[in-house]
Design an enzyme around this catalytic site. Structure first.
Site, short mmCIF file in Angstrom:
data_model
loop_
_atom_site.label_atom_id
_atom_site.label_comp_id
_atom_site.label_asym_id
_atom_site.label_seq_id
_atom_site.Cartn_x
_atom_site.Cartn_y
_atom_site.Cartn_z
N ALA A 34 -28.23 56.99 -135.69
CA ALA A 34 -29.00 55.91 -135.04
C ALA A 34 -28.69 54.60 -135.78
CB ALA A 34 -30.49 56.21 -135.02
N LEU A 35 -27.40 54.35 -135.91
CA LEU A 35 -26.93 53.27 -136.79
C LEU A 35 -27.24 51.89 -136.23
CD1 LEU A 35 -23.46 54.83 -137.75
CD2 LEU A 35 -25.66 55.12 -138.90
N GLY A 38 -28.04 47.23 -140.33
CA GLY A 38 -28.29 47.53 -141.74
C GLY A 38 -27.28 48.55 -142.26
N HIS A 39 -27.06 49.60 -141.48
CA HIS A 39 -26.06 50.60 -141.86
C HIS A 39 -24.67 49.94 -141.87
CE1 HIS A 39 -29.18 53.23 -139.85
NE2 HIS A 39 -29.03 53.86 -140.98
N GLN A 63 -35.40 67.10 -145.85
CA GLN A 63 -36.14 65.92 -146.28
C GLN A 63 -37.20 65.50 -145.27
OE1 GLN A 63 -32.41 63.56 -146.46
NE2 GLN A 63 -33.63 61.88 -145.64
N ASP A 153 -34.51 51.35 -148.91
CA ASP A 153 -35.18 52.58 -149.32
C ASP A 153 -35.13 52.64 -150.84
OD1 ASP A 153 -35.70 54.00 -146.64
OD2 ASP A 153 -33.65 53.31 -146.49
N ARG A 190 -36.78 52.07 -136.93
CA ARG A 190 -38.16 52.11 -136.42
C ARG A 190 -38.56 50.82 -135.71
NH1 ARG A 190 -41.02 54.26 -141.92
NH2 ARG A 190 -40.07 56.32 -141.91
P1 AMP Z 1 -30.83 56.46 -142.91
O1 AMP Z 1 -29.87 56.71 -141.80
O2 AMP Z 1 -32.15 55.92 -142.46
O3 AMP Z 1 -30.95 57.63 -143.85
O4 AMP Z 1 -30.19 55.28 -143.77
C1 AMP Z 1 -28.89 55.40 -144.30
C2 AMP Z 1 -28.67 54.32 -145.32
O5 AMP Z 1 -28.77 53.05 -144.70
C3 AMP Z 1 -29.72 54.35 -146.46
O6 AMP Z 1 -29.06 54.14 -147.69
C4 AMP Z 1 -30.61 53.19 -146.09
O7 AMP Z 1 -31.26 52.61 -147.21
C5 AMP Z 1 -29.60 52.22 -145.49
N1 AMP Z 1 -30.29 51.19 -144.69
C6 AMP Z 1 -31.20 51.38 -143.71
N2 AMP Z 1 -31.68 50.20 -143.27
C7 AMP Z 1 -31.05 49.24 -144.00
C8 AMP Z 1 -31.12 47.81 -144.04
N3 AMP Z 1 -31.92 47.12 -143.24
N4 AMP Z 1 -30.33 47.15 -144.92
C9 AMP Z 1 -29.50 47.85 -145.75
N5 AMP Z 1 -29.39 49.19 -145.77
C10 AMP Z 1 -30.16 49.87 -144.91
#
Ligand code: AMP
Length: 283
Positions: A34-35, A38-39, A63, A153, A190
């Site tokens: 769900a990129l 931020g990703h 998790q 995070d 979210r």
């Molecule tokens: P997730 O798919 O939610 O597990 O996130 C994967 C990675 O993307 C994790 O290291 C998150 O901290 C990072 N991430 C999520 N949102 C952001 C954001 N707004 N800015 C930078 N990194 C992000």
């Protein structure tokens, strides 16, 4: 971009790259899909810093506390692939559950000095041990040069660093700044659950913590936090889960700015029923 679905193929592929180019560097970006932008900023940084970037999409069951959250986690794979190609990602690793956790795999309890029980860990028992298990598996399989995590995070970045240290992993943990929407709200999958107006308004969280960062130059830490708390509470419908300044090494709360080398202000605010995480370094 190569889409690789098994660890066996991935290992073969990476070993061939290493054989052809002994100084190859492998950047690894673990995600749950769900990129969003931020990703993309993580991928971008990895692409700039490494010869090869591997992004994994794996919704890690260990998790998740609630099975329902796991089942409803969005999986827009076509969009994800498009974003990764745009960012110049070299390999998308899409393993299935049995590949990461074969029958013979025993979940481990990593000794991370209670980092897993604090802050987010209080309401999510087992979450950070789940994160450690999946990261450990990935680090063993890929032997990446660097692994990329978002500062958003915050606790996860501290846990990942501790995990790398206690397992003597050679991976360098890289932490990239929070990517924000234009008005300041930290980008998150979210955010789409907020109303259009709520998404604009929710920038008050970033305003509150940025103001606190300014305020600590002129007032005591507890006064700056009290001011930010008041500001957030004055926003209709906002509920503070926590807003606390912590020593970034231990994640223990601090009362004054001189109590630690590095201090971050961490918050979770519930707004329109959505848990919104944010943080900022105070020093
Ligand atoms: P997730 O798919 O939610 O597990 O996130 C994967 C990675 O993307 C994790 O290291 C998150 O901290 C990072 N991430 C999520 N949102 C952001 C954001 N707004 N800015 C930078 N990194 C992000």
């Amino acid at each position: 971009m190569h889409v690789i679905k098994t660890s066996e193929t991935l290992i073969k592929h990476l070993n061939a790259l290493r054989k052809n180019n002994p100084v190859v560097t492998i950047g690894f970006v673990p995600t749950m899909g769900a990129l969003h932008a931020g990703h993309a900023s993580l991928i971008n940084t990895s692409v700039a810093e490494n010869t090869v970037t591997v992004c994994s999409i794996f919704v890690n069951p260990t998790q998740f506390g609630e099975a329902a959250d796991l089942e409803t986690y969005p999986k827009p794979i076509e969009n994800d692939i498009e974003l990764l190609v745009e960012q110049g990602c070299d390999i998308l690793f899409l393993p299935d559950y049995e590949d990461i956790y074969p029958d013979t795999y025993q979940q481990q309890e990593f000794p991370i000095d209670g980092l897993d029980h604090k802050i987010e860990g209080l309401s999510r028992p087992g979450h950070f041990q789940g994160v450690c298990n999946v990261l450990h598996r990935f680090f063993m399989l890929l032997s990446p040069t660097r692994a990329y995590f978002g500062q958003k995070d915050f606790q996860q970045t501290v846990v990942a660093q501790r995990l790398a240290a206690i397992t003597n992993s050679s991976v360098e943990i890289r932490i990239t700044p929070i990517y924000r929407e234009p008005h300041g709200l930290a980008m998150s999958s979210r955010n789409i659950r907020l109303s259009k107006k709520g998404r604009q308004n929710a920038a008050f969280i970033y305003r509150a913590i940025s103001q606190a960062k300014e305020d600590v130059k002129e007032m005591e830490l507890h006064e700056a936090i009290a001011k930010a708390t008041q500001f957030i509470k004055a926003q209709k419908g906002a509920h503070i889960d926590y807003l606390l300044a912590v020593d970034t090494a231990t994640l223990d709360p601090v009362q004054t700015l001189d109590s630690a080398n590095e201090i971050a202000l961490l918050t979770v605010v519930e707004y329109e029923g959505v848990r919104l995480l944010d943080n900022i370094y105070l020093k």
